[in-house]
Design a protein around this motif. Structure first.
Motif, mmCIF file in Angstrom:
data_model
loop_
_atom_site.group_PDB
_atom_site.id
_atom_site.type_symbol
_atom_site.label_atom_id
_atom_site.label_comp_id
_atom_site.label_asym_id
_atom_site.label_seq_id
_atom_site.Cartn_x
_atom_site.Cartn_y
_atom_site.Cartn_z
ATOM 1 N N LEU A 190 10.660 16.624 -23.704
ATOM 2 C CA LEU A 190 9.688 16.034 -24.511
ATOM 3 C C LEU A 190 8.610 17.143 -24.962
ATOM 4 N N GLY A 191 8.669 18.394 -24.438
ATOM 5 C CA GLY A 191 7.842 19.448 -25.152
ATOM 6 C C GLY A 191 6.583 19.344 -24.361
ATOM 7 N N ASP A 192 5.400 20.024 -24.828
ATOM 8 C CA ASP A 192 3.996 20.235 -24.170
ATOM 9 C C ASP A 192 2.862 19.762 -25.132
ATOM 10 N N ASN A 193 3.393 18.506 -25.926
ATOM 11 C CA ASN A 193 2.090 17.776 -26.543
ATOM 12 C C ASN A 193 1.593 16.930 -25.452
ATOM 13 N N LEU A 194 0.775 17.381 -24.686
ATOM 14 C CA LEU A 194 0.475 16.498 -23.521
ATOM 15 C C LEU A 194 -0.317 15.212 -23.587
ATOM 16 N N ARG A 195 -0.863 14.944 -25.045
ATOM 17 C CA ARG A 195 -0.986 13.323 -25.331
ATOM 18 C C ARG A 195 0.164 12.507 -25.042
ATOM 19 N N ALA A 196 1.316 13.324 -25.518
ATOM 20 C CA ALA A 196 2.560 12.371 -25.307
ATOM 21 C C ALA A 196 3.058 12.509 -24.225
ATOM 22 N N THR A 197 3.205 13.610 -23.553
ATOM 23 C CA THR A 197 4.104 13.869 -22.258
ATOM 24 C C THR A 197 3.311 13.341 -20.952
ATOM 25 N N ILE A 198 2.178 13.404 -20.780
ATOM 26 C CA ILE A 198 1.358 13.008 -19.688
ATOM 27 C C ILE A 198 1.695 11.840 -18.917
ATOM 28 N N PRO A 199 2.038 10.611 -19.787
ATOM 29 C CA PRO A 199 2.314 9.407 -19.028
ATOM 30 C C PRO A 199 3.846 9.476 -18.551
ATOM 31 N N PRO A 228 0.995 -1.112 -0.007
ATOM 32 C CA PRO A 228 -0.125 0.074 0.098
ATOM 33 C C PRO A 228 0.973 1.257 0.086
ATOM 34 N N ARG A 229 1.848 1.186 0.705
ATOM 35 C CA ARG A 229 2.689 2.349 0.748
ATOM 36 C C ARG A 229 3.216 2.707 -0.508
ATOM 37 N N THR A 230 3.820 1.779 -1.097
ATOM 38 C CA THR A 230 4.534 1.971 -2.428
ATOM 39 C C THR A 230 3.437 2.240 -3.421
ATOM 40 N N ILE A 231 2.367 1.687 -3.452
ATOM 41 C CA ILE A 231 1.245 2.347 -4.376
ATOM 42 C C ILE A 231 0.843 3.789 -4.209
ATOM 43 N N ALA A 232 0.617 3.920 -3.143
ATOM 44 C CA ALA A 232 0.338 5.241 -2.663
ATOM 45 C C ALA A 232 1.168 6.203 -2.841
ATOM 46 N N ALA A 233 2.518 5.996 -2.786
ATOM 47 C CA ALA A 233 3.710 6.866 -3.134
ATOM 48 C C ALA A 233 3.605 7.189 -4.713
ATOM 49 N N VAL A 234 3.823 6.015 -5.344
ATOM 50 C CA VAL A 234 3.491 6.128 -6.839
ATOM 51 C C VAL A 234 2.457 6.847 -7.396
ATOM 52 N N LEU A 235 0.992 6.770 -6.802
ATOM 53 C CA LEU A 235 -0.111 7.342 -7.026
ATOM 54 C C LEU A 235 -0.194 8.903 -6.996
ATOM 55 N N THR A 236 0.409 9.090 -5.759
ATOM 56 C CA THR A 236 0.612 10.653 -5.522
ATOM 57 C C THR A 236 1.565 11.167 -6.225
ATOM 58 N N GLY A 237 2.730 10.623 -6.519
ATOM 59 C CA GLY A 237 3.499 11.309 -7.231
ATOM 60 C C GLY A 237 3.130 11.601 -8.725
ATOM 61 N N ALA A 238 2.543 10.542 -9.384
ATOM 62 C CA ALA A 238 2.202 10.702 -10.639
ATOM 63 C C ALA A 238 1.099 11.759 -10.908
ATOM 64 N N ALA A 239 0.055 11.699 -9.664
ATOM 65 C CA ALA A 239 -0.999 12.710 -9.949
ATOM 66 C C ALA A 239 -0.630 14.196 -9.577
#
Lengths: 252, 325
Positions: free
Chosen positions: B265-274, B56-67
Motif C-alpha cells: 500500500l505504500g507509505d502514505n500513513l494516513r491511508a496505511t496506518i489502519p 480480555p485476552r482477545t482484546i489485549a492481543a488485538v490492541l498489542t498487535g495493532a499498537a
C-alpha cells in the motif's frame, strides 16, 4: 524579494561562503553557475533555512529566514534539493499532493487537489501518477520532485540542479515549463545549473560563483564572456551566437 | 518490483479483515476451559469465562498487535530506516529497565506509576538511540539495524544483570517474554492507553509521512521537524512501555508488519496506518491462538511463537527485496 546581506559560512574552519551580498527581485529566472564546490548549494540551503545562518542576514519579502515561522516561509519559498532521494514509498500523485502540505497541513481541500492534478499535467506525469516513486527511473523521479516543488505554489522556487538525470528532451521541457511559469505567473525561480547553455537560453540573469564568492552577475550576454568564463571555470572557451543567445562551446 | 493492481489490493485488504474476524472467534472459543459459542447464550459459567478471560485476552492481543505494528512504523519513519523496531532498538529494553528499577526502589507503587516510569525510561533510551543514529553515515543504511541490535542488547543485558543480582530474574522473564495467559479482567485495562496512542498517531499521520521524506523535505514544507520527532518518540515509547508492563516484549511485529504493508500500500500513513494496525492485530492474535493449540492444553508464550513466525516472515521479506534488487 530575496535579500542576502553579508552571508558567510564555514564548516570546520573551511570557508564555504565569503561575505555574499545578493538581491534577487521577484519574477524571472536566475541561474547560479560555477564549478563544483563553489558554494551554490550551500547558498540555496541557507536561503531555504535548511542550515542555520552563521553570519549575515537573509530575508524573503522582509521575513528573516532564521526567525520567521517555518510554515509562513514554506508558503513563500520551496526548495528542491540535489540529493532528493525519497526513502518512502509514495505514489507520484501522493508525493505531488504533499507539495501542498504548507497550505493544508494534511487536510487537502478541493483547490489543493486541483492544483496537484495541474502540476501532474504540467510535468506530464499523469501516466506515472499511480506508480510508487521508488519504482521510477532517476529522471522520472526528478520530474516528480520538480512537480512537487512547483505544486507548493510559492512565489520563490529554489532548484538545485533540477536537470540532474534528465534526458535532453525532458531537460528542455523542464526549462521551458519554468520559463512559462515565470512569464505567466510572475513566479521566481533560482536554479543551480551546470549546463551553461541552458542558463544562456532560458535565464534572465546569471550569477556566477567561485570559491564561496560571487564573481560575475548580470544578464547572460554580460556574464558569458570569454574572460568571465575563464575566471569562473579556469579554462578558455569559445563563445558564438545562435538565435540571438550566447552559445558556449565548453566541450571543445 | 511489480505492483499489485487496485483489485488485488482490495482483495488483500478483505482477506486481512476476514482473517482477523476468524481469529477473534477462534481466540474466544479456544483455551484450556470448555467454551462453545452455543453455551454462551444459556450457560452463566461460559459467560463468566468469556467476560473474565477470553474477551480480555482477545482484546489485549488485538490492541498489542495493532499498537506494536504502528509503533514500529513510526520508529521507521523517525530514523528513516526500514529495519528497526522498538523491541530490538532499546525502547522495550529501556522500558523493562524502568519497571525493574521501580520494582526495586518503590515496590509498593501502583502499576500506573510503574508504567509511567517505564515510559520515561523508554523515552530516554529511544532518544539516545535516535541521537546516535542521526550521526551514523547516511550512505550505510545497514549500520542502523546493526547498531540497534547492539544497543538493545546492551540495555537488555543490564536488565538481566540487575535482575540476577537482585533475585528478580523471574520478573524480568515476565517483562521480556511476552505472553497473554496472565491477561484477565482487571489486569489489562491500562492497555487501552496504547489505543489512544495509536489514535494520536493516525491523527498526525500526515506529519509523520512528511517526516519519512527526511529533514530537508520536512523543513522545506514548513513542518516543525523537532516537535514532530518528539511526538513520534513519545508515541513509540508509551506504546512500548505499556506492552512491556502488561504483556511483555513481543518481537518482530513492529518490523515485519510495516514492511509488508508498505510493500503493498505504500507509505502514505494516513491511508496505511489502519491497515498496519489491522495486520499487526491479526499477526499477534494468530500467533497467540497458535501458541494455545500447539501443545493443548498447555500454552506456548506468544513471544516464542512470534519469534519463529516473525523470523520466517522477515527472511521472506529480505529475499523478496533481494530478488527485486
Amino acid at each position: 524579494m530575496i535579500e542576502i546581506e553579508n552571508v558567510s559560512l564555514s564548516y570546520r574552519d573551511v570557508p564555504i561562503l565569503r561575505g555574499i551580498n545578493l538581491c534577487l527581485p521577484k519574477g524571472g529566472i536566475t541561474a547560479l553557475v560555477g564549478p563544483n564546490g563553489a558554494g551554490k548549494s550551500s547558498l540555496l540551503s541557507l536561503i531555504a533555512r535548511l542550515q542555520p545562518l552563521q553570519t549575515g542576514r537573509i530575508t524573503i519579502d522582509g521575513l528573516p529566514v532564521d526567525t520567521a515561522p517555518s510554515r509562513q516561509l514554506a508558503q513563500r519559498l520551496a526548495i528542491l534539493r540535489q540529493d532528493g532521494a525519497v526513502a518512502s514509498r509514495l505514489t507520484v500523485r501522493e508525493l505531488v499532493n504533499f507539495g501542498r502540505f504548507p497550505h493544508h497541513q494534511g487536510r487537502p481541500g478541493n483547490d489543493d487537489l486541483r492544483l496537484a492534478e495541474a502540476a501532474l499535467m504540467q510535468f506530464e506525469l499523469q501516466a506515472l501518477s499511480d506508480r510508487f516513486v521508488d519504482t521510477l527511473s532517476g529522471g522520472q523521479r526528478q520530474r516528480a520532485m520538480v512537480a512537487m516543488t512547483f505544486c507548493q505554489g510559492t512565489d520563490y522556487m529554489l532548484l538545485d540542479e533540477p536537470l540532474n538525470n534528465l534526458d535532453m528532451f525532458h531537460a528542455r521541457q523542464l526549462m521551458r515549463s519554468l520559463r512559462a511559469i515565470a512569464d505567466e505567473r510572475q513566479r521566481t525561480a533560482i536554479i543551480v545549473l551546470h549546463d551553461i547553455n541552458q542558463a544562456a537560453a532560458h535565464a534572465d540573469r546569471i550569477v556566477a560563483m567561485r570559491d564561496g564568492g560571487i564573481i560575475a552577475d548580470g544578464t547572460p550576454e554580460a556574464v558569458l564572456t570569454e574572460d568571465n568564463l575563464e575566471a569562473i571555470f579556469g579554462y578558455r572557451m569559445q563563445i558564438t551566437q545562435l538565435a540571438g543567445k550566447p552559445l558556449v562551446l565548453h566541450h571543445l | 518490483m511489480t505492483e499489485k493492481s487496485p483489485l488485488e489490493k482490495q482483495r488483500t485488504k478483505l482477506a486481512a479483515c476476514a482473517a482477523l474476524i476468524v481469529l477473534v472467534i477462534l481466540s474466544i472459543c479456544i483455551g484450556a476451559g470448555e467454551f462453545s459459542l452455543a453455551g454462551f447464550f444459556h450457560d452463566p459459567d461460559a459467560r463468566q469465562l468469556f467476560a473474565v478471560s477470553r474477551l480480555p485476552r482477545t482484546i489485549a492481543a488485538v490492541l498489542t498487535g495493532a499498537a506494536l505494528a504502528i509503533a514500529g512504523l513510526i520508529m521507521q519513519a523517525l530514523v528513516r530506516n526500514r529495519f528497526v523496531e522498538p523491541s530490538t532498538a532499546g525502547t522495550a529494553q529501556s522500558a523493562a529497565l524502568g519497571i525493574l528499577i521501580m520494582t526495586l526502589v518503590f515496590p509498593a507503587a501502583p502499576l500506573a506509576v510503574k508504567t509511567l516510569a517505564a515510559s520515561v525510561l523508554a523515552l530516554a533510551g529511544t532518544s539516545l538511540f535516535m541521537m546516535t543514529v542521526h550521526r551514523l553515515p547516511p550512505a550505510q543504511p545497514y549500520l542502523v539495524p546493526l547498531f540497534a541490535l547492539v544497543y538493545g542488547g546492551v540495555i537488555g543485558a543490564v536488565v538481566t544483570f540487575i535482575g540476577w543480582q537482585t533475585d528478580l530474574l523471574q520478573f524480568v522473564g515476565i517483562w521480556t517474554n511476552g505472553e497473554f495467559s496472565g491477561v484477565v479482567r482487571g489486569r489489562y485495562e491500562l492497555l487501552w492507553g496504547i489505543a489512544i496512542m495509536a489514535a494520536i498517531a493516525w491523527w498526525v499521520a500526515d506529519r509523520l509521512t512528511v517526516l519519512f521524506l527526511g529533514r530537508d523535505a520536512s523543513v522545506g514544507l514548513g513542518l516543525s521537524y523537532q516537535r514532530t520527532l518528539q511526538l513520534g518518540l513519545v508515541i513509540v515509547s508509551v506504546i512500548s512501555a505499556l506492552t512491556v508492563v502488561i504483556v511483555g516484549i513481543v518481537p518482530f511485529v513492529g518490523l515485519v508488519v510495516p514492511n509488508l504493508v508498505s510493500r503493498i500500500l505504500g507509505d502514505n500513513l494516513r491511508a496505511t496506518i489502519p491497515w498496519v494496525g489491522l495486520s499487526g492485530a491479526t499477526l499477534v492474535l494468530g500467533c497467540d491462538v497458535l501458541g494455545r493449540v500447539l501443545r493443548y492444553p498447555y500454552e506456548i508464550p506468544v513471544a516464542t511463537v512470534m519469534g519463529v513466525v516473525g523470523a520466517a516472515l522477515f527472511l521472506r521479506l529480505m529475499f523478496i527485496r533481494t530478488a527485486h534488487g
